[in-house]
Design an enzyme around this catalytic site. Structure first.
Site, PDB file in Angstrom:
ATOM      1  N   GLY A   1       0.892   3.543 -21.402  1.00  0.00           N
ATOM      2  CA  GLY A   1       0.144   2.954 -20.303  1.00  0.00           C
ATOM      3  C   GLY A   1       0.791   3.174 -18.954  1.00  0.00           C
ATOM      4  O   GLY A   1       0.297   2.678 -17.942  1.00  0.00           O
ATOM      5  N   CYS A   2       1.889   3.891 -18.915  1.00  0.00           N
ATOM      6  CA  CYS A   2       2.569   4.188 -17.662  1.00  0.00           C
ATOM      7  C   CYS A   2       2.315   5.652 -17.292  1.00  0.00           C
ATOM      8  O   CYS A   2       2.309   6.514 -18.162  1.00  0.00           O
ATOM      9  CB  CYS A   2       4.073   3.964 -17.797  1.00  0.00           C
ATOM     10  SG  CYS A   2       4.520   2.265 -18.186  1.00  0.00           S
ATOM     11  N   ALA A   3       2.107   5.896 -16.015  1.00  0.00           N
ATOM     12  CA  ALA A   3       1.907   7.265 -15.558  1.00  0.00           C
ATOM     13  C   ALA A   3       3.198   8.070 -15.699  1.00  0.00           C
ATOM     14  O   ALA A   3       3.171   9.265 -15.970  1.00  0.00           O
ATOM     15  CB  ALA A   3       1.433   7.281 -14.108  1.00  0.00           C
ATOM     16  N   SER A   4       4.322   7.409 -15.527  1.00  0.00           N
ATOM     17  CA  SER A   4       5.632   8.045 -15.665  1.00  0.00           C
ATOM     18  C   SER A   4       6.126   7.864 -17.094  1.00  0.00           C
ATOM     19  O   SER A   4       5.584   7.084 -17.861  1.00  0.00           O
ATOM     20  CB  SER A   4       6.636   7.383 -14.719  1.00  0.00           C
ATOM     21  OG  SER A   4       6.176   7.432 -13.400  1.00  0.00           O
TER      22      SER A   4
END
Length: 136
Positions: free
Chosen positions: A49-52
């Site tokens: 769920g994190c872009a990174s």
């Protein structure tokens, strides 16, 4: 129910009126964190769920919650450091009881993070709460 370390961050944010200064402070917090050993940068510790790329490795020490974390983005490393200050040293049941959105609102982060970063921050909080809930 914030920790003393988180209160220190909140006080610093109150002192720093300009968001750019606050942003730099978050990055500095991330730089001050010890890096997560590469052997822990595995799927089991990856936060979805994190872009990174984000990894959070929970640690229980004498009934107290702690975690190690890392990211490939400096601002996200800083957000991990903020969460570390919020949760580290609490008992797992206390971690679950922390109203993270309210505590983080004190820093004004929601007004200055992109929607992707905000989603990632929520995903990190959810992972930490899940792990602490399983431990309590």
């Amino acid at each position: 129910m914030a920790t003393e370390a988180f209160e220190d961050i909140a006080e610093t944010f109150d002192f720093l009126e300009d968001w750019e200064d606050r942003y730099r402070h978050v990055i500095e917090l991330g730089k001050a964190m010890p890096p997560l050993d590469d052997s822990f940068k595995v799927a089991a510790y990856k936060v979805d769920g994190c872009a990174s790329q984000v990894w959070i490795r929970p640690v229980l020490d004498d009934g107290r919650f702690d975690f190690q974390g890392d990211s490939d983005a400096m601002i996200v490393r800083g957000l991990i450091a903020v969460l570390h200050a919020l949760y580290s040293g609490l008992r797992p049941a206390e971690v679950v009881a922390v109203d993270a959105p309210a505590e983080l609102r004190r820093l004004g982060l929601e007004d200055h993070l992109s929607s992707q970063r905000s989603n990632g921050l929520r995903a990190m909080v959810a992972r930490i709460r899940q792990v602490a809930g399983e431990a309590s």
